[in-house]
Design a protein around this motif. Structure first.
Motif, PDB file in Angstrom:
ATOM      1  N   ALA A  34      54.927  -4.537  85.833  1.00 37.36           N
ATOM      2  CA  ALA A  34      55.161  -4.027  87.187  1.00 37.36           C
ATOM      3  C   ALA A  34      56.098  -4.959  87.955  1.00 37.36           C
ATOM      4  O   ALA A  34      56.961  -4.519  88.704  1.00 37.36           O
ATOM      5  CB  ALA A  34      53.838  -3.878  87.926  1.00 37.36           C
ATOM      6  N   ARG A  35      55.931  -6.252  87.766  1.00 34.37           N
ATOM      7  CA  ARG A  35      56.802  -7.219  88.450  1.00 34.37           C
ATOM      8  C   ARG A  35      58.247  -7.063  87.989  1.00 34.37           C
ATOM      9  O   ARG A  35      59.174  -7.089  88.786  1.00 34.37           O
ATOM     10  CB  ARG A  35      56.311  -8.627  88.190  1.00 34.37           C
ATOM     11  CG  ARG A  35      57.056  -9.685  88.983  1.00 34.37           C
ATOM     12  CD  ARG A  35      56.522 -11.069  88.690  1.00 34.37           C
ATOM     13  NE  ARG A  35      55.084 -11.169  88.827  1.00 34.37           N
ATOM     14  CZ  ARG A  35      54.449 -11.526  89.939  1.00 34.37           C
ATOM     15  NH1 ARG A  35      55.136 -11.809  91.002  1.00 34.37           N
ATOM     16  NH2 ARG A  35      53.148 -11.603  89.978  1.00 34.37           N
ATOM     17  N   GLU A  36      58.454  -6.860  86.686  1.00 36.87           N
ATOM     18  CA  GLU A  36      59.816  -6.677  86.173  1.00 36.87           C
ATOM     19  C   GLU A  36      60.424  -5.374  86.681  1.00 36.87           C
ATOM     20  O   GLU A  36      61.606  -5.312  86.977  1.00 36.87           O
ATOM     21  CB  GLU A  36      59.800  -6.682  84.643  1.00 36.87           C
ATOM     22  CG  GLU A  36      59.496  -8.025  84.046  1.00 36.87           C
ATOM     23  CD  GLU A  36      59.265  -7.955  82.549  1.00 36.87           C
ATOM     24  OE1 GLU A  36      59.112  -6.836  82.025  1.00 36.87           O
ATOM     25  OE2 GLU A  36      59.225  -9.010  81.911  1.00 36.87           O
ATOM     26  N   ARG A  37      59.613  -4.319  86.782  1.00 35.58           N
ATOM     27  CA  ARG A  37      60.126  -3.053  87.303  1.00 35.58           C
ATOM     28  C   ARG A  37      60.440  -3.153  88.789  1.00 35.58           C
ATOM     29  O   ARG A  37      61.368  -2.524  89.278  1.00 35.58           O
ATOM     30  CB  ARG A  37      59.101  -1.944  87.074  1.00 35.58           C
ATOM     31  CG  ARG A  37      58.984  -1.524  85.641  1.00 35.58           C
ATOM     32  CD  ARG A  37      58.184  -0.262  85.496  1.00 35.58           C
ATOM     33  NE  ARG A  37      56.868  -0.346  86.101  1.00 35.58           N
ATOM     34  CZ  ARG A  37      55.739  -0.567  85.452  1.00 35.58           C
ATOM     35  NH1 ARG A  37      55.763  -0.708  84.157  1.00 35.58           N
ATOM     36  NH2 ARG A  37      54.594  -0.631  86.083  1.00 35.58           N
ATOM     37  N   ALA A  38      59.681  -3.955  89.527  1.00 29.52           N
ATOM     38  CA  ALA A  38      59.850  -4.046  90.974  1.00 29.52           C
ATOM     39  C   ALA A  38      61.053  -4.894  91.361  1.00 29.52           C
ATOM     40  O   ALA A  38      61.580  -4.736  92.456  1.00 29.52           O
ATOM     41  CB  ALA A  38      58.594  -4.618  91.618  1.00 29.52           C
TER      42      ALA A  38
END
Length: 101
Positions: A34-38
């Motif tokens: 999720a952090r990489e997508r955000a």
């Protein structure tokens, strides 16, 4: 009675039997966290309210309360629990056909 041909070819079945867990992990696609997508997303693209972790909590936590405030909060909780139990008891005895203990 006829002999059916297997649904999976023999070569594929052999590869399946020879594969190890490590080989499967190397070849499996990886989903980004999720952090990489955000990191690539803009806040302007967000739908609805965006959560901000910097917002203070609505009420102080239990450990930040002074002793008198802790007693008041505990008394409110016990009072609501007592009211709930009294109401449940009244409704149980008010219903016809329900045997009372």
């Amino acid at each position: 009675m006829t002999v059916r041909e297997p649904a999976v070819p023999e070569a594929e079945w052999g590869k399946f039997l020879r594969d190890t867990e490590e080989a499967i992990r190397r070849s499996a696609p990886r989903e980004p966290s999720a952090r990489e997508r955000a990191t690539g997303a803009d806040v302007d693209d967000a739908v609805g309210e965006v959560w901000c972790p910097e917002e203070p909590p609505a009420a102080p936590g239990w450990r930040q309360l002074d002793p008198a405030a802790r007693v008041r909060r505990l008394a409110r909780f016990l009072g609501m629990l007592t009211v709930l139990l009294v109401l449940l008891t009244l409704f149980r005895h008010a219903q016809p056909g329900v045997p009372s203990p």
